[in-house]
Design an enzyme around this catalytic site. Sequence first.
Site, PDB file in Angstrom:
ATOM      1  N   SER A  56       0.823  -1.196   0.000  1.00 39.60           N
ATOM      2  CA  SER A  56       0.000   0.000   0.000  1.00 39.60           C
ATOM      3  C   SER A  56       0.867   1.261   0.000  1.00 39.60           C
ATOM      4  O   SER A  56       1.631   1.483  -0.936  1.00 39.60           O
ATOM      5  CB  SER A  56      -0.969  -0.030   1.189  1.00 39.60           C
ATOM      6  OG  SER A  56      -1.969   0.953   1.071  1.00 39.60           O
ATOM      7  N   ASP A 138      -8.551  10.283  -7.327  1.00 42.38           N
ATOM      8  CA  ASP A 138      -9.091   8.924  -7.468  1.00 42.38           C
ATOM      9  C   ASP A 138      -8.673   8.052  -6.284  1.00 42.38           C
ATOM     10  O   ASP A 138      -9.483   7.290  -5.732  1.00 42.38           O
ATOM     11  CB  ASP A 138      -8.608   8.288  -8.772  1.00 42.38           C
ATOM     12  CG  ASP A 138      -9.338   8.823  -9.995  1.00 42.38           C
ATOM     13  OD1 ASP A 138     -10.353   9.525  -9.821  1.00 42.38           O
ATOM     14  OD2 ASP A 138      -8.879   8.543 -11.125  1.00 42.38           O
ATOM     15  N   HIS A 216      -7.696  -5.122  -1.125  1.00 40.49           N
ATOM     16  CA  HIS A 216      -6.504  -4.347  -0.764  1.00 40.49           C
ATOM     17  C   HIS A 216      -5.821  -5.060   0.399  1.00 40.49           C
ATOM     18  O   HIS A 216      -5.931  -4.665   1.567  1.00 40.49           O
ATOM     19  CB  HIS A 216      -6.905  -2.921  -0.391  1.00 40.49           C
ATOM     20  CG  HIS A 216      -5.762  -1.961  -0.390  1.00 40.49           C
ATOM     21  ND1 HIS A 216      -5.086  -1.622  -1.537  1.00 40.49           N
ATOM     22  CD2 HIS A 216      -5.166  -1.277   0.620  1.00 40.49           C
ATOM     23  CE1 HIS A 216      -4.127  -0.767  -1.234  1.00 40.49           C
ATOM     24  NE2 HIS A 216      -4.153  -0.548   0.066  1.00 40.49           N
TER      25      HIS A 216
END
Length: 242
Positions: A56, A138, A216
């Site tokens: 991440s 985004d 994720h």
Amino acid sequence: MWVNTLRCPEGIEKVFPGPFACYNRLFDPGSQLDSYALIEETLHTYGPFDGAFGFSQGAALIVSYLLERRAAYPDESLPFRFLILCSPVVPLAGNAEYCHRILGCLSRDNESRIRSCQDTQISDLPERARIAMTMLTDILDASTTITQEPRRFYLDRELPDVPCALHPDLCLTRLPVATLHVRGTTDAKALWNCGFLIQSFFDSPKLRVFEHKSGHDIPRSGPEVRQMLCAMEWIIAQSELP
């Protein structure tokens, strides 16, 4: 983007002694430079390292650091032979020259467009600023459940403090590093797309992509964990070849 200490969950200190760092919430260029300094300190104190593993923000940060280091010192070798990048978010710039080229010359009207936080206003920005800000917003929208902050927290600032995305159409630096790109097929669309954009920063033929069924996250099922391990072993072996 770790610059602050964090109280760790109970029991972790028995496995890892700490200190435990946390990500920087501001995402501004100054915070990026603080994070780069921590990477440099770690390399100097504990290195050398064969490679780096990031998830991440950690994955995005190591890409940002290497891109800006490569741009500043193109003749120097990079500190890693391989990278394992899991579900990276948007890479952000710390370099003042890059940030100024993208955002620093905007008119007051265009600065107001950024501060409005509205897609209709951001779409009217000059091309370079529009590309960078669209990539940023985004990801900000896709990660609000993590950051707990709206767009305005990041965009309603003086321009030097606005996060500036490193986009492959704006940052032409490329990294000749063996890389494994890991992403979850159920991740948010913006985060999924970001993984492809980051992949564009690498020009080494020693590249592999591993997709798993989570979002994720890293793989959790036994078969996918073993498949990812095989992919990691492959990229490490490739990095050792001439």
